[in-house]
Write a protein that holds these residues in place. Structure first.
Motif, PDB file in Angstrom:
ATOM      1  N   GLN A   1       0.742  -1.182  -0.051  1.00  0.00           N
ATOM      2  CA  GLN A   1       0.148   0.144  -0.038  1.00  0.00           C
ATOM      3  C   GLN A   1       0.875   1.165  -0.097  1.00  0.00           C
ATOM      4  OE1 GLN A   1      -2.340  -0.415   3.547  1.00  0.00           O
ATOM      5  NE2 GLN A   1      -3.755  -2.123   2.475  1.00  0.00           N
ATOM      6  N   HIS A   2       2.131   1.206   0.403  1.00  0.00           N
ATOM      7  CA  HIS A   2       3.052   2.372   0.463  1.00  0.00           C
ATOM      8  C   HIS A   2       4.121   2.197  -0.692  1.00  0.00           C
ATOM      9  CE1 HIS A   2       1.537   3.301   4.442  1.00  0.00           C
ATOM     10  NE2 HIS A   2       1.750   1.962   5.029  1.00  0.00           N
ATOM     11  N   ALA A   3       3.938   1.368  -1.514  1.00  0.00           N
ATOM     12  CA  ALA A   3       5.068   1.211  -2.444  1.00  0.00           C
ATOM     13  C   ALA A   3       4.565   1.883  -3.733  1.00  0.00           C
ATOM     14  CB  ALA A   3       4.831  -0.440  -3.072  1.00  0.00           C
ATOM     15  N   GLY A   4       5.418   2.098  -4.722  1.00  0.00           N
ATOM     16  CA  GLY A   4       5.355   3.112  -5.841  1.00  0.00           C
ATOM     17  C   GLY A   4       4.880   2.203  -7.147  1.00  0.00           C
ATOM     18  N   HIS A   5       5.906   2.561  -8.130  1.00  0.00           N
ATOM     19  CA  HIS A   5       5.656   1.889  -9.513  1.00  0.00           C
ATOM     20  C   HIS A   5       6.952   1.421 -10.121  1.00  0.00           C
ATOM     21  CE1 HIS A   5       1.508   3.562  -9.254  1.00  0.00           C
ATOM     22  NE2 HIS A   5       2.159   4.863  -9.006  1.00  0.00           N
ATOM     23  N   GLY A   6       8.087   1.274  -9.167  1.00  0.00           N
ATOM     24  CA  GLY A   6       9.213   0.753  -9.610  1.00  0.00           C
ATOM     25  C   GLY A   6       9.193  -0.561  -9.593  1.00  0.00           C
ATOM     26  N   PRO A   7      10.466  -1.182 -10.327  1.00  0.00           N
ATOM     27  CA  PRO A   7      10.562  -2.578 -10.505  1.00  0.00           C
ATOM     28  C   PRO A   7      10.327  -3.528  -9.361  1.00  0.00           C
ATOM     29  CG  PRO A   7      12.393  -1.415 -11.596  1.00  0.00           C
ATOM     30  CD  PRO A   7      11.541  -0.584 -10.770  1.00  0.00           C
ATOM     31  N   TYR A   8      10.775  -3.138  -8.226  1.00  0.00           N
ATOM     32  CA  TYR A   8      10.263  -4.004  -6.924  1.00  0.00           C
ATOM     33  C   TYR A   8       9.275  -3.932  -6.475  1.00  0.00           C
ATOM     34  CZ  TYR A   8      15.587  -4.272  -6.412  1.00  0.00           C
ATOM     35  OH  TYR A   8      16.873  -4.448  -6.768  1.00  0.00           O
ATOM     36  N   SER A   9       8.268  -3.038  -6.678  1.00  0.00           N
ATOM     37  CA  SER A   9       6.851  -2.674  -6.481  1.00  0.00           C
ATOM     38  C   SER A   9       6.125  -3.311  -7.463  1.00  0.00           C
ATOM     39  CB  SER A   9       6.611  -1.133  -6.469  1.00  0.00           C
ATOM     40  OG  SER A   9       7.344  -0.346  -5.462  1.00  0.00           O
ATOM     41  N   VAL A  10       6.534  -3.285  -8.702  1.00  0.00           N
ATOM     42  CA  VAL A  10       5.653  -4.374  -9.683  1.00  0.00           C
ATOM     43  C   VAL A  10       5.794  -5.782  -9.517  1.00  0.00           C
ATOM     44  CG1 VAL A  10       5.505  -4.928 -12.187  1.00  0.00           C
ATOM     45  CG2 VAL A  10       5.815  -2.498 -11.703  1.00  0.00           C
TER      46      VAL A  10
END
Length: 412
Positions: free
Chosen positions: A281-290
């Motif tokens: 829920q606090h993640a973004g749109h970068g590679p680890y988040s995807v």
């Protein structure tokens, strides 16, 4: 307290507190190698004193204060007190008697230590070894055993890493601006690689090394506490929580691999899945988040058949746009095979067969063998599984691949 009891207590406390102690001392001496030596000096002092004086009420704070006092003594010996006082400032004047240190200062120091240990001036193996030593609290023997490397090799990496940091004059600080983004990616990469080696061991007799996964997950959690406003930090933490939730189900009673489709999902750790969802829920749109979003689809599917493979394939497409690589494309092909069928996926996999980066990568023929088997091309599948078995250095994976080869097209 007996000597044996004191030793056991000191070692337990030091394992927990060593990273914070080294970080706190490094802020004073500005050298992680010297900081580690002073932390070890504090450990020896505890071993000498605690059997007679008893264990302090706050043993971690006792070790911290002792190490800091020794650091200050060293600084005073090397330079005049007045000159160093101006540089060290409040830390030098206000080192307390053994007692609780300022948690905020400790956390700041720990963050500096993470960025220093993972500095890009070091090679990736050196970053991993130094991080596990300073932040994971692992001994040289434990690191060597985990990565199937000799102790002298690991020891040399750690020594050379410390020298390289000192020679390069790497500042003991958290970088800002563009430097911070570049350095943070290095920190996340090291934690990610440590976890992956534990989750699916490159070589050896064990498929999984849970202790490495635990160390990486702990580091990721620490990082989220230290950098709560960095979305990709939460993305990595979420990914590792989801992946760690499946570890118990990845192997059978004898240590043999259990494929995702065959795993008993009741053995998945629901607490870790909840932690992963919260971090996501606090993640973004970068590679680890995807990647974390992909893992979330697996984690939340009650049965293998309930997995939303179309959504996963779409997310792998997004990951390809962020970090294009043959390995990501291979994973996308697996998702496509489940969403659209093996024929569509085989086209994607065949396009990867000449990729130099995948030469010797056992999962390429493994995936191709699975697709061929599902298409009824048994003899071809057998050849692919045998090729994959010859490429892997992990004994458990080799056994599984040879078993699949045997089942795919039994010898008459």
């Amino acid at each position: 307290m007996t000597a044996a009891g004191a030793t056991e207590t000191v070692e337990a406390v030091f394992r927990i507190e060593s990273a914070r102690i080294i970080a706190g001392v490094a802020r004073i001496v500005r050298d992680v190698g010297i900081a580690e030596e002073l932390a070890q000096d504090a450990l020896v002092a505890a071993l000498e004193q605690w059997p007679e004086s008893g264990v302090p009420d706050r043993p971690g704070a006792w070790l911290m204060a002792t190490a800091k006092h020794r650091a200050i003594d060293l600084v005073r010996r090397k330079e005049t007190y007045a000159r160093k006082l101006a540089e060290v400032g409040r830390t030098l004047k206000d080192v307390p008697a053994p007692g609780p240190a300022d948690p905020d200062d400790i956390d700041d120091d720990l963050l500096r230590l993470i960025f220093t240990a993972c500095h890009p001036v070091l090679s990736t193996p050196a970053r991993i070894a130094l991080t596990l030593r300073l932040l994971g609290g692992l001994t040289t023997q434990e690191i060597a055993r985990a990565f199937l490397t000799s102790e002298p090799t690991v020891a040399q990496r750690i020594v050379r890493a410390k020298r390289a940091l000192a020679k390069a004059g790497v500042p003991f600080e958290v970088p800002y601006g563009p430097d911070r983004t570049a350095r943070l990616s290095s920190v996340l990469e090291v934690i990610y690689l440590v976890f992956n080696e534990g989750y699916s061991a490159t070589a050896g007799d064990d498929l999984v090394r849970p202790a490495l996964c635990e160390d990486a997950l702990r580091l990721a959690r620490v990082l989220t506490g230290l950098m709560p406003k960095e979305p990709e930090v939460h993305g990595l933490a979420a990914l590792l929580e989801f992946q760690a939730s499946r570890i118990a189900a990845r192997t059978g009673p004898g240590g043999e691999p259990v494929l995702l489709a065959d795993q008993n999902r009741s053995r998945w750790n629901r607490m870790l899945i909840r932690r992963g969802i919260e971090a996501l829920q606090h993640a973004g749109h970068g590679p680890y988040s995807v990647q974390a979003a992909i893992a979330a689809y697996h984690a939340q599917a009650i049965r293998y058949e309930d997995t939303d493979w179309a959504a996963i394939a779409t997310l792998y497409g997004r990951l390809m746009a962020l970090t294009p690589s043959p390995v990501v494309e291979l994973n996308r092909a697996v998702a496509v095979s489940m969403a659209q069928g093996p024929a569509a996926a085989l086209e994607l996999v065949d396009a990867l067969t000449d990729e130099p980066a995948l030469d010797g990568y056992h999962l390429l023929p493994s995936v191709r063998g699975d697709l061929l088997e599902r298409l009824g091309r048994k003899q071809e599948a057998r050849a692919e599984f045998e090729r994959a078995a010859s490429w892997t250095r992990n004994a458990r994976e080799r056994e599984l691949l040879l078993e699949r080869a045997s089942r795919s097209a039994p010898t008459p």
